[in-house]
Design an enzyme around this catalytic site. Structure first.
Site, PDB file in Angstrom:
ATOM      1  CG  HIS A  73     -10.629   6.900   1.334  1.00 24.61           C
ATOM      2  ND1 HIS A  73     -11.010   8.211   1.541  1.00 24.61           N
ATOM      3  CD2 HIS A  73      -9.278   6.877   1.514  1.00 24.61           C
ATOM      4  CE1 HIS A  73      -9.947   8.938   1.838  1.00 24.61           C
ATOM      5  NE2 HIS A  73      -8.882   8.152   1.828  1.00 24.61           N
ATOM      6  CG  ASN A 130      -2.893  13.827   5.937  1.00 22.58           C
ATOM      7  OD1 ASN A 130      -3.051  14.883   6.544  1.00 22.58           O
ATOM      8  ND2 ASN A 130      -2.093  13.730   4.892  1.00 22.58           N
ATOM      9  NE  ARG A 181      -5.502   2.671  -0.966  1.00 19.28           N
ATOM     10  CZ  ARG A 181      -5.047   3.925  -0.989  1.00 19.28           C
ATOM     11  NH1 ARG A 181      -3.741   4.143  -1.102  1.00 19.28           N
ATOM     12  NH2 ARG A 181      -5.876   4.943  -0.896  1.00 19.28           N
ATOM     13  CD  GLU A 189      -7.234   1.595   2.984  1.00 19.43           C
ATOM     14  OE1 GLU A 189      -7.837   2.478   2.353  1.00 19.43           O
ATOM     15  OE2 GLU A 189      -6.082   1.743   3.449  1.00 19.43           O
ATOM     16  NE  ARG A 202      -4.963  14.310  -0.314  1.00 15.55           N
ATOM     17  CZ  ARG A 202      -5.261  13.023  -0.310  1.00 15.55           C
ATOM     18  NH1 ARG A 202      -6.490  12.618  -0.602  1.00 15.55           N
ATOM     19  NH2 ARG A 202      -4.335  12.127  -0.028  1.00 15.55           N
ATOM     20  CG  ASN A 229      -1.994   1.038   1.172  1.00 14.72           C
ATOM     21  OD1 ASN A 229      -1.882   2.025   0.447  1.00 14.72           O
ATOM     22  ND2 ASN A 229      -3.047   0.834   1.944  1.00 14.72           N
ATOM     23  CG  ASP A 276      -0.504  14.559  13.157  1.00 15.63           C
ATOM     24  OD1 ASP A 276      -0.646  13.465  12.575  1.00 15.63           O
ATOM     25  OD2 ASP A 276      -0.541  14.687  14.400  1.00 15.63           O
TER      26      ASP A 276
END
Length: 396
Positions: free
Chosen positions: A179, A209, A91, A378, A239, A13, A280
Protein backbone atom coordinates in the site's frame (compact mmCIF):
# COMPACT_ATOMS: atom_id res chain seq x y z
CA UNK A 1 -4.33 30.73 -17.96
CA UNK A 2 -3.08 27.15 -17.67
CA UNK A 3 -2.02 25.65 -21.00
CA UNK A 4 -3.24 22.10 -21.37
CA UNK A 5 -1.57 19.37 -23.39
CA UNK A 6 -3.86 17.08 -25.37
CA UNK A 7 -1.57 14.21 -24.40
CA UNK A 8 -2.43 11.87 -21.56
CA UNK A 9 -0.96 9.41 -19.11
CA UNK A 10 -3.02 6.25 -18.72
CA UNK A 11 -2.83 4.69 -15.25
CA UNK A 12 -3.66 1.01 -14.79
CA UNK A 13 -4.32 -0.45 -11.34
CA UNK A 14 -4.91 -4.19 -11.72
CA UNK A 15 -6.49 -5.99 -8.75
CA UNK A 16 -7.48 -9.61 -8.22
CA UNK A 17 -11.05 -9.05 -9.47
CA UNK A 18 -11.07 -5.46 -10.69
CA UNK A 19 -9.34 -3.24 -13.23
CA UNK A 20 -9.14 0.43 -12.26
CA UNK A 21 -7.92 3.01 -14.74
CA UNK A 22 -7.60 6.77 -15.03
CA UNK A 23 -6.52 9.29 -17.64
CA UNK A 24 -4.35 12.23 -16.57
CA UNK A 25 -3.10 15.30 -18.44
CA UNK A 26 0.57 14.70 -19.19
CA UNK A 27 1.91 18.07 -18.00
CA UNK A 28 0.27 18.35 -14.58
CA UNK A 29 -1.22 14.88 -13.93
CA UNK A 30 -4.69 16.39 -13.44
CA UNK A 31 -7.47 13.86 -13.83
CA UNK A 32 -9.52 13.74 -17.05
CA UNK A 33 -11.59 10.58 -16.55
CA UNK A 34 -11.46 7.41 -14.49
CA UNK A 35 -13.22 4.10 -14.39
CA UNK A 36 -13.46 0.58 -13.05
CA UNK A 37 -14.29 -2.85 -14.34
CA UNK A 38 -15.28 -4.66 -11.17
CA UNK A 39 -16.53 -8.11 -10.26
CA UNK A 40 -14.31 -9.81 -12.85
CA UNK A 41 -15.05 -13.53 -12.68
CA UNK A 42 -18.51 -12.95 -11.16
CA UNK A 43 -21.86 -13.06 -12.88
CA UNK A 44 -22.58 -9.45 -11.96
CA UNK A 45 -19.83 -7.06 -12.96
CA UNK A 46 -19.88 -3.52 -14.26
CA UNK A 47 -17.86 -1.15 -16.44
CA UNK A 48 -18.17 2.24 -14.73
CA UNK A 49 -16.89 5.59 -16.02
CA UNK A 50 -16.55 8.80 -13.98
CA UNK A 51 -15.64 12.37 -14.92
CA UNK A 52 -12.89 14.38 -13.23
CA UNK A 53 -15.29 15.34 -10.42
CA UNK A 54 -16.04 11.71 -9.59
CA UNK A 55 -19.53 11.88 -11.11
CA UNK A 56 -20.66 8.69 -12.83
CA UNK A 57 -21.11 9.13 -16.58
CA UNK A 58 -21.62 5.52 -17.65
CA UNK A 59 -22.60 2.28 -15.88
CA UNK A 60 -22.79 -0.83 -18.03
CA UNK A 61 -23.24 -4.44 -17.03
CA UNK A 62 -20.48 -6.67 -18.40
CA UNK A 63 -19.39 -10.26 -17.99
CA UNK A 64 -15.73 -11.26 -17.95
CA UNK A 65 -14.60 -14.70 -16.83
CA UNK A 66 -11.06 -13.53 -16.15
CA UNK A 67 -8.73 -10.54 -16.11
CA UNK A 68 -7.40 -11.25 -19.60
CA UNK A 69 -10.87 -10.82 -21.09
CA UNK A 70 -11.46 -7.60 -19.17
CA UNK A 71 -8.11 -6.16 -20.27
CA UNK A 72 -8.77 -7.08 -23.90
CA UNK A 73 -12.20 -5.40 -23.79
CA UNK A 74 -10.77 -2.30 -22.14
CA UNK A 75 -8.05 -2.01 -24.78
CA UNK A 76 -10.69 -2.22 -27.50
CA UNK A 77 -12.69 0.52 -25.77
CA UNK A 78 -9.55 2.67 -25.39
CA UNK A 79 -8.72 2.37 -29.09
CA UNK A 80 -12.16 3.79 -29.90
CA UNK A 81 -11.62 6.87 -27.73
CA UNK A 82 -10.15 10.23 -28.88
CA UNK A 83 -7.38 10.29 -26.26
CA UNK A 84 -3.74 10.61 -27.29
CA UNK A 85 -2.01 8.36 -24.78
CA UNK A 86 1.65 9.36 -24.36
CA UNK A 87 2.58 6.93 -21.58
CA UNK A 88 1.11 4.16 -19.44
CA UNK A 89 1.76 3.65 -15.74
CA UNK A 90 1.16 0.35 -13.95
CA UNK A 91 0.83 -0.38 -10.25
CA UNK A 92 2.82 -3.48 -9.34
CA UNK A 93 2.52 -5.01 -5.93
CA UNK A 94 6.08 -6.34 -5.80
CA UNK A 95 9.41 -5.90 -7.54
CA UNK A 96 11.70 -7.92 -5.28
CA UNK A 97 14.48 -6.40 -3.16
CA UNK A 98 16.18 -4.54 -6.03
CA UNK A 99 13.21 -2.92 -7.78
CA UNK A 100 11.40 -0.37 -5.63
CA UNK A 101 11.55 3.00 -7.38
CA UNK A 102 9.42 3.65 -10.50
CA UNK A 103 11.18 2.63 -13.73
CA UNK A 104 10.56 2.22 -17.43
CA UNK A 105 9.36 -1.27 -18.30
CA UNK A 106 11.83 -3.18 -20.46
CA UNK A 107 12.18 -6.80 -21.55
CA UNK A 108 14.97 -7.14 -18.99
CA UNK A 109 12.76 -5.83 -16.17
CA UNK A 110 9.88 -8.14 -17.09
CA UNK A 111 12.23 -11.12 -17.12
CA UNK A 112 13.50 -10.12 -13.69
CA UNK A 113 9.99 -9.70 -12.32
CA UNK A 114 9.06 -13.15 -13.61
CA UNK A 115 11.74 -14.48 -11.28
CA UNK A 116 9.97 -12.92 -8.28
CA UNK A 117 6.47 -14.23 -8.93
CA UNK A 118 6.92 -16.58 -5.96
CA UNK A 119 6.96 -13.50 -3.70
CA UNK A 120 3.49 -12.39 -4.90
CA UNK A 121 1.83 -15.34 -6.66
CA UNK A 122 -1.67 -13.90 -6.23
CA UNK A 123 -0.84 -10.54 -7.80
CA UNK A 124 2.25 -10.44 -10.03
CA UNK A 125 1.16 -12.97 -12.70
CA UNK A 126 -1.98 -11.00 -13.52
CA UNK A 127 -0.15 -7.68 -13.40
CA UNK A 128 2.57 -8.90 -15.75
CA UNK A 129 0.03 -10.34 -18.20
CA UNK A 130 -1.74 -6.98 -18.21
CA UNK A 131 1.50 -5.13 -18.96
CA UNK A 132 2.27 -7.49 -21.85
CA UNK A 133 -1.24 -7.04 -23.26
CA UNK A 134 -0.77 -3.27 -23.33
CA UNK A 135 2.70 -3.68 -24.86
CA UNK A 136 1.21 -5.75 -27.67
CA UNK A 137 -1.58 -3.24 -28.24
CA UNK A 138 0.59 -0.10 -27.95
CA UNK A 139 4.19 -1.15 -28.71
CA UNK A 140 5.46 2.42 -29.23
CA UNK A 141 4.07 3.88 -26.01
CA UNK A 142 6.50 3.85 -23.05
CA UNK A 143 5.24 2.09 -19.94
CA UNK A 144 6.38 2.63 -16.36
CA UNK A 145 6.22 0.26 -13.39
CA UNK A 146 5.33 1.80 -10.02
CA UNK A 147 5.97 -0.55 -7.12
CA UNK A 148 3.78 -0.64 -4.02
CA UNK A 149 6.85 -1.43 -1.91
CA UNK A 150 8.75 1.82 -2.67
CA UNK A 151 7.45 3.73 0.36
CA UNK A 152 8.85 1.08 2.69
CA UNK A 153 12.35 1.10 1.22
CA UNK A 154 13.78 3.02 4.25
CA UNK A 155 12.68 0.35 6.76
CA UNK A 156 15.47 -0.04 9.34
CA UNK A 157 17.35 -3.33 9.51
CA UNK A 158 15.80 -4.17 12.88
CA UNK A 159 12.40 -4.17 11.13
CA UNK A 160 13.33 -5.40 7.65
CA UNK A 161 14.96 -8.71 8.55
CA UNK A 162 13.22 -11.76 9.94
CA UNK A 163 14.92 -13.78 12.71
CA UNK A 164 15.77 -16.57 10.25
CA UNK A 165 19.15 -17.81 8.91
CA UNK A 166 20.76 -15.33 6.54
CA UNK A 167 20.95 -17.94 3.78
CA UNK A 168 17.26 -17.31 2.99
CA UNK A 169 17.63 -13.57 2.48
CA UNK A 170 19.20 -13.88 -0.98
CA UNK A 171 15.87 -15.26 -2.21
CA UNK A 172 14.18 -12.04 -1.16
CA UNK A 173 12.96 -13.17 2.27
CA UNK A 174 12.63 -9.76 3.93
CA UNK A 175 9.83 -7.46 5.05
CA UNK A 176 8.60 -5.37 2.12
CA UNK A 177 5.36 -3.69 3.16
CA UNK A 178 2.61 -2.72 0.73
CA UNK A 179 0.00 0.00 0.00
CA UNK A 180 3.02 2.24 -0.47
CA UNK A 181 1.44 4.41 -3.17
CA UNK A 182 -1.46 5.17 -0.83
CA UNK A 183 0.86 6.05 2.04
CA UNK A 184 2.98 8.26 -0.21
CA UNK A 185 -0.10 10.20 -1.33
CA UNK A 186 -1.38 10.73 2.23
CA UNK A 187 2.03 11.90 3.47
CA UNK A 188 2.42 14.24 0.48
CA UNK A 189 -1.02 15.74 1.17
CA UNK A 190 -0.26 16.24 4.86
CA UNK A 191 3.09 17.90 4.18
CA UNK A 192 1.54 20.19 1.54
CA UNK A 193 -0.88 21.39 4.25
CA UNK A 194 1.75 21.73 6.96
CA UNK A 195 5.52 21.32 6.59
CA UNK A 196 5.87 20.53 10.31
CA UNK A 197 4.16 17.20 9.59
CA UNK A 198 7.63 15.92 8.69
CA UNK A 199 8.56 16.23 12.37
CA UNK A 200 5.54 14.30 13.62
CA UNK A 201 5.02 10.70 14.65
CA UNK A 202 2.28 9.39 12.35
CA UNK A 203 0.29 6.20 11.90
CA UNK A 204 -1.55 5.84 8.58
CA UNK A 205 -4.24 3.15 8.52
CA UNK A 206 -5.09 2.02 4.98
CA UNK A 207 -8.20 -0.03 5.66
CA UNK A 208 -9.97 -1.79 2.82
CA UNK A 209 -10.59 -5.36 1.73
CA UNK A 210 -6.81 -5.49 1.95
CA UNK A 211 -5.66 -3.57 5.02
CA UNK A 212 -2.40 -2.40 6.53
CA UNK A 213 -0.87 0.33 8.65
CA UNK A 214 2.40 2.24 8.46
CA UNK A 215 4.32 4.10 11.15
CA UNK A 216 6.03 7.24 9.81
CA UNK A 217 8.67 9.33 11.56
CA UNK A 218 10.64 12.23 10.06
CA UNK A 219 8.80 11.65 6.79
CA UNK A 220 10.04 8.05 6.46
CA UNK A 221 8.47 4.67 7.06
CA UNK A 222 9.65 3.19 10.35
CA UNK A 223 7.48 0.06 10.36
CA UNK A 224 4.42 -1.44 8.68
CA UNK A 225 2.05 -4.30 9.38
CA UNK A 226 2.36 -6.25 6.10
CA UNK A 227 5.59 -8.12 5.62
CA UNK A 228 6.83 -10.48 2.92
CA UNK A 229 3.38 -10.60 1.35
CA UNK A 230 0.07 -8.71 1.47
CA UNK A 231 -1.36 -11.61 3.49
CA UNK A 232 0.30 -10.60 6.76
CA UNK A 233 -0.58 -8.08 9.44
CA UNK A 234 -4.20 -7.10 10.05
CA UNK A 235 -7.21 -9.39 9.67
CA UNK A 236 -8.71 -8.56 6.25
CA UNK A 237 -11.67 -9.39 4.03
CA UNK A 238 -10.38 -12.77 2.86
CA UNK A 239 -6.80 -12.78 4.22
CA UNK A 240 -5.78 -14.19 7.57
CA UNK A 241 -3.29 -11.57 8.67
CA UNK A 242 -0.55 -12.60 11.09
CA UNK A 243 -0.62 -16.19 12.32
CA UNK A 244 1.43 -18.28 14.72
CA UNK A 245 3.86 -20.25 12.47
CA UNK A 246 2.58 -23.31 14.32
CA UNK A 247 -0.78 -22.82 12.61
CA UNK A 248 0.88 -23.33 9.21
CA UNK A 249 2.68 -26.44 10.43
CA UNK A 250 -0.58 -27.75 11.93
CA UNK A 251 -2.46 -27.29 8.65
CA UNK A 252 0.28 -29.00 6.66
CA UNK A 253 0.64 -31.94 9.04
CA UNK A 254 -2.96 -32.55 10.08
CA UNK A 255 -4.76 -31.74 6.83
CA UNK A 256 -1.96 -32.49 4.35
CA UNK A 257 -2.71 -29.31 2.39
CA UNK A 258 -0.75 -28.66 -0.76
CA UNK A 259 1.09 -25.35 -1.12
CA UNK A 260 -1.60 -24.15 -3.53
CA UNK A 261 -4.39 -25.15 -1.13
CA UNK A 262 -2.64 -23.43 1.76
CA UNK A 263 -2.12 -20.26 -0.25
CA UNK A 264 -5.78 -20.24 -1.31
CA UNK A 265 -6.90 -20.81 2.29
CA UNK A 266 -4.83 -17.96 3.76
CA UNK A 267 -5.40 -15.47 0.92
CA UNK A 268 -8.96 -16.12 -0.27
CA UNK A 269 -10.84 -18.14 2.36
CA UNK A 270 -9.73 -16.57 5.63
CA UNK A 271 -10.23 -13.26 7.45
CA UNK A 272 -13.77 -11.95 7.89
CA UNK A 273 -15.04 -14.28 5.18
CA UNK A 274 -13.98 -17.28 7.29
CA UNK A 275 -15.71 -15.87 10.38
CA UNK A 276 -18.98 -14.65 8.90
CA UNK A 277 -19.10 -15.98 5.34
CA UNK A 278 -18.96 -12.34 4.20
CA UNK A 279 -15.86 -10.34 3.26
CA UNK A 280 -17.44 -6.99 2.36
CA UNK A 281 -17.48 -4.55 5.30
CA UNK A 282 -20.63 -2.70 4.15
CA UNK A 283 -22.54 -5.96 4.04
CA UNK A 284 -21.18 -6.99 7.43
CA UNK A 285 -22.26 -3.68 8.98
CA UNK A 286 -25.73 -4.03 7.45
CA UNK A 287 -26.11 -7.45 9.12
CA UNK A 288 -24.30 -6.65 12.38
CA UNK A 289 -27.45 -6.51 14.52
CA UNK A 290 -29.11 -9.61 13.06
CA UNK A 291 -26.19 -11.92 12.41
CA UNK A 292 -23.91 -12.62 15.40
CA UNK A 293 -21.08 -13.86 13.19
CA UNK A 294 -21.11 -10.59 11.24
CA UNK A 295 -20.80 -8.69 14.52
CA UNK A 296 -17.95 -10.97 15.57
CA UNK A 297 -16.08 -10.43 12.29
CA UNK A 298 -16.34 -6.65 12.74
CA UNK A 299 -15.13 -6.93 16.34
CA UNK A 300 -12.13 -9.03 15.31
CA UNK A 301 -11.22 -6.62 12.49
CA UNK A 302 -11.38 -3.61 14.82
CA UNK A 303 -9.61 -5.37 17.69
CA UNK A 304 -6.61 -6.24 15.56
CA UNK A 305 -6.53 -2.74 14.08
CA UNK A 306 -6.62 -1.22 17.57
CA UNK A 307 -3.84 -3.55 18.75
CA UNK A 308 -1.62 -2.62 15.80
CA UNK A 309 -2.10 1.10 16.49
CA UNK A 310 -0.82 0.47 20.01
CA UNK A 311 2.14 -1.53 18.73
CA UNK A 312 3.12 1.04 16.11
CA UNK A 313 2.74 3.88 18.63
CA UNK A 314 5.19 2.00 20.87
CA UNK A 315 7.59 1.59 17.92
CA UNK A 316 7.38 5.34 17.26
CA UNK A 317 7.82 6.20 20.94
CA UNK A 318 4.62 8.24 20.87
CA UNK A 319 1.94 9.43 18.49
CA UNK A 320 0.98 12.85 17.09
CA UNK A 321 -1.29 11.98 14.18
CA UNK A 322 -3.52 9.05 13.19
CA UNK A 323 -4.89 9.00 9.62
CA UNK A 324 -7.64 6.71 8.35
CA UNK A 325 -7.76 6.05 4.60
CA UNK A 326 -8.71 3.29 2.14
CA UNK A 327 -12.21 2.16 1.23
CA UNK A 328 -13.18 1.32 4.82
CA UNK A 329 -10.97 3.80 6.62
CA UNK A 330 -12.17 6.83 4.66
CA UNK A 331 -15.85 5.85 4.42
CA UNK A 332 -16.92 4.03 7.59
CA UNK A 333 -17.54 6.21 10.69
CA UNK A 334 -18.66 3.13 12.63
CA UNK A 335 -15.37 1.29 12.07
CA UNK A 336 -13.32 4.40 12.92
CA UNK A 337 -15.31 4.77 16.14
CA UNK A 338 -14.86 1.11 17.09
CA UNK A 339 -11.10 1.29 16.52
CA UNK A 340 -10.60 4.57 18.41
CA UNK A 341 -12.72 3.51 21.38
CA UNK A 342 -10.63 3.13 24.56
CA UNK A 343 -7.55 4.66 22.94
CA UNK A 344 -7.76 7.69 25.25
CA UNK A 345 -4.59 6.48 26.99
CA UNK A 346 -2.72 7.31 23.77
CA UNK A 347 -4.27 10.79 23.69
CA UNK A 348 -6.95 9.99 21.09
CA UNK A 349 -10.33 11.71 21.60
CA UNK A 350 -12.77 11.28 18.75
CA UNK A 351 -15.24 13.99 17.77
CA UNK A 352 -18.36 11.90 17.19
CA UNK A 353 -20.18 14.53 15.15
CA UNK A 354 -17.23 15.23 12.85
CA UNK A 355 -16.58 11.50 12.49
CA UNK A 356 -20.19 10.76 11.52
CA UNK A 357 -20.06 13.52 8.89
CA UNK A 358 -16.78 12.18 7.49
CA UNK A 359 -14.95 15.47 7.98
CA UNK A 360 -11.20 15.51 7.38
CA UNK A 361 -10.39 16.19 11.04
CA UNK A 362 -12.37 13.91 13.34
CA UNK A 363 -10.68 14.48 16.71
CA UNK A 364 -11.71 16.91 19.46
CA UNK A 365 -9.76 20.13 19.96
CA UNK A 366 -8.65 18.72 23.33
CA UNK A 367 -7.26 15.54 21.74
CA UNK A 368 -3.50 15.31 22.14
CA UNK A 369 -3.39 13.14 19.00
CA UNK A 370 -4.95 14.58 15.86
CA UNK A 371 -7.15 12.07 14.01
CA UNK A 372 -7.78 12.59 10.29
CA UNK A 373 -10.00 10.95 7.68
CA UNK A 374 -8.58 11.33 4.16
CA UNK A 375 -9.30 9.76 0.79
CA UNK A 376 -6.25 8.32 -0.91
CA UNK A 377 -5.27 8.63 -4.58
CA UNK A 378 -2.84 5.96 -5.74
CA UNK A 379 -3.54 6.71 -9.39
CA UNK A 380 -2.38 10.33 -9.05
CA UNK A 381 0.90 9.16 -7.50
CA UNK A 382 1.42 6.79 -10.44
CA UNK A 383 0.71 9.55 -12.99
CA UNK A 384 3.20 11.87 -11.29
CA UNK A 385 5.80 9.10 -11.15
CA UNK A 386 5.37 8.36 -14.86
CA UNK A 387 5.86 12.03 -15.75
CA UNK A 388 8.97 12.23 -13.55
CA UNK A 389 10.54 9.04 -14.91
CA UNK A 390 9.98 9.99 -18.56
CA UNK A 391 11.27 13.54 -18.09
CA UNK A 392 14.32 12.19 -16.26
CA UNK A 393 15.06 9.63 -19.00
CA UNK A 394 14.77 12.30 -21.71
CA UNK A 395 17.17 14.63 -19.92
CA UNK A 396 19.69 11.86 -19.42
Amino acid sequence: MKVRSDKYILVINCGSSSLKFSMHHFNDAELKISGTINGIGDRTSFFILEDNQGQETSHKKVNFDNMEGAVEAFIQWLESQPFSVTAIGHRLVQGGPDHRDPEIITTKLLKRLDEFIYLAPNHLPGELKTIKAFQNAFPRIPQVACFDTAFHKPLPLVVKHYPLPKTYQHKGLIKYGFHGLSYAYILQKLVAEDQTTLNKKIIIAHLGNGASMAAVENGKCLDTTMGLSPTGGLVMGTRSGDLDPGVIIFLLKQYHLTITELDDLLSKQSGMKAIAGISDMQELLAKETIKPKAALAIQIFCYHAKKQIGALAAALGGLDLLVFTGGIGANSPVIREHICRDLNFLGIELNQRANNKGQETISLNTSRVSVRCLKTNEELMIAKAVHHVLNHSIKH
